[in-house]
Design a protein around this motif. Structure first.
Motif, PDB file in Angstrom:
ATOM      1  N   UNK A  52       0.836  -1.173   0.000  1.00  0.00           N
ATOM      2  CA  UNK A  52       0.000   0.000   0.000  1.00  0.00           C
ATOM      3  C   UNK A  52       0.892   1.251   0.000  1.00  0.00           C
ATOM      4  N   UNK A  53       0.628   2.150  -0.940  1.00  0.00           N
ATOM      5  CA  UNK A  53       1.499   3.330  -1.109  1.00  0.00           C
ATOM      6  C   UNK A  53       1.492   4.208   0.144  1.00  0.00           C
ATOM      7  N   UNK A  54       0.329   4.269   0.815  1.00  0.00           N
ATOM      8  CA  UNK A  54       0.253   5.126   2.005  1.00  0.00           C
ATOM      9  C   UNK A  54       1.131   4.564   3.124  1.00  0.00           C
ATOM     10  N   UNK A  55       1.087   3.231   3.254  1.00  0.00           N
ATOM     11  CA  UNK A  55       1.928   2.598   4.271  1.00  0.00           C
ATOM     12  C   UNK A  55       3.411   2.856   3.970  1.00  0.00           C
ATOM     13  N   UNK A  56       3.753   2.794   2.666  1.00  0.00           N
ATOM     14  CA  UNK A  56       5.143   3.053   2.278  1.00  0.00           C
ATOM     15  C   UNK A  56       5.545   4.462   2.683  1.00  0.00           C
ATOM     16  N   UNK A  57       4.655   5.426   2.427  1.00  0.00           N
ATOM     17  CA  UNK A  57       5.068   6.805   2.705  1.00  0.00           C
ATOM     18  C   UNK A  57       5.134   7.076   4.208  1.00  0.00           C
ATOM     19  N   UNK A  58       4.377   6.314   5.014  1.00  0.00           N
ATOM     20  CA  UNK A  58       4.502   6.558   6.461  1.00  0.00           C
ATOM     21  C   UNK A  58       5.656   5.747   7.064  1.00  0.00           C
ATOM     22  N   UNK A  59       5.999   4.611   6.469  1.00  0.00           N
ATOM     23  CA  UNK A  59       7.061   3.772   7.047  1.00  0.00           C
ATOM     24  C   UNK A  59       8.450   4.183   6.584  1.00  0.00           C
ATOM     25  N   UNK A  60       8.518   4.754   5.385  1.00  0.00           N
ATOM     26  CA  UNK A  60       9.828   5.040   4.804  1.00  0.00           C
ATOM     27  C   UNK A  60      10.163   6.521   4.874  1.00  0.00           C
ATOM     28  N   UNK A  61      11.413   6.794   5.148  1.00  0.00           N
ATOM     29  CA  UNK A  61      11.878   8.183   5.130  1.00  0.00           C
ATOM     30  C   UNK A  61      12.490   8.469   3.761  1.00  0.00           C
ATOM     31  N   UNK A  62      12.468   9.728   3.387  1.00  0.00           N
ATOM     32  CA  UNK A  62      13.141  10.121   2.135  1.00  0.00           C
ATOM     33  C   UNK A  62      14.615  10.397   2.446  1.00  0.00           C
ATOM     34  N   UNK A  63      15.414  10.508   1.400  1.00  0.00           N
ATOM     35  CA  UNK A  63      16.824  10.860   1.627  1.00  0.00           C
ATOM     36  C   UNK A  63      16.931  12.275   2.197  1.00  0.00           C
TER      37      UNK A  63
END
Ligand code: SF4
Length: 253
Positions: A52-63
């Motif tokens: 799920x893209x939303x889960x990815x954006x909350x679990x992962x940090x950007x560089x």
């Protein structure tokens, strides 16, 4: 590299750790993507991608978030571990190494030990050469082709191909000074038995730091591995003692 977007979800950021980079208080960044499919892997989302893209954006940090963190912790943290997934395959790895180094951080690189060309390219580049390398060694080299590699890889089942890659990576990592490298093995009962330890030891330098970790039978990439009982403490200690008969620096973490 200059065009990589810095604001995309890129990896899991562990803001502070005192156990990952020997001798350093460090941050760790676990990048997405891996060429292997270790059946016991518990980094499912990093390896296969988030459903799920939303889960990815909350679990992962950007560089960008990683760099902000490193700027804020300058003088407090001294190291950054770049892990995965497999960071040698990730396009952000060179960028992260350069930026973290500019900020004064020492770099530890974790690798699964199957990509000798990529490993050589990074260590032969003075701007990118890590200060410390940790290489996984998962089982006997000849078992990678069936039990560790991705079944959809064109090289699935090509035992010699994988064996050669693992041996070459071990040689490259061995060329680092002893205090700047370590080898790591998870004590998965089906993959690490006495005969495997003997075969793994054959490709490690005698002065290796060989760190064994217990197997956790939860959230494994191959669900059948959730039913495998980890070694008891006594069994694990016996195996590490056996490893020590080949490599004195074998330890149970
Ligand atoms: S190398 Fe294996 S354990 Fe490590 S992230 Fe890839 S699949 Fe998981």
């Amino acid at each position: 590299m200059a065009d990589l977007p810095l604001d995309r979800p890129a990896g899991i950021l562990v803001k502070t750790t005192c156990v990952d980079f020997p001798g350093h208080l460090a941050g760790s960044f676990f990048l997405k993507g891996c060429n292997l499919r270790c059946p016991y892997c518990y980094n499912r989302d990093l390896v296969l991608g988030f459903e799920d893209a939303e889960e990815a954006s909350t679990s992962l940090a950007s560089t960008e978030e990683l760099f902000t963190h490193l700027e804020r912790r300058q003088g407090i943290l001294t190291g950054l571990t770049i892990s995965g997934g497999e960071p040698l395959l990730n396009p952000y790895t060179p960028l992260i190494i350069k930026k973290a180094r500019e900020l004064g951080y020492l770099i530890k690189l974790d690798t699964n030990g199957t990509l000798p060309d990529e490993l050589e390219a990074i260590i032969n580049n003075s701007d990118l050469r890590p200060d410390f390398i940790a290489m996984d060694i998962k089982t006997s080299p000849e078992r990678y082709g069936i039990e560790i590699c991705n079944k959809s890889s064109p090289f699935f089942g090509k035992t010699e191909y994988w064996e050669k890659k693992v041996r070459r990576c071990a040689e490259i990592v061995s060329s680092f000074p002893a205090e700047k490298r370590e080898f790591r093995t998870v004590l998965v009962p089906s993959l690490v038995q006495k005969e495997d330890i003997k075969k793994m030891a054959e490709i490690l330098p005698q002065d290796a730091s060989w760190q064994f970790a217990p197997f956790r039978n939860e959230n494994c990439l191959n669900p059948a591995y959730n039913d495998i009982l980890p070694y008891s403490d006594a069994e694990a200690a016996e195996l590490v003692e056996y490893a020590r008969t080949f490599v004195e620096g074998a330890e149970l973490r």
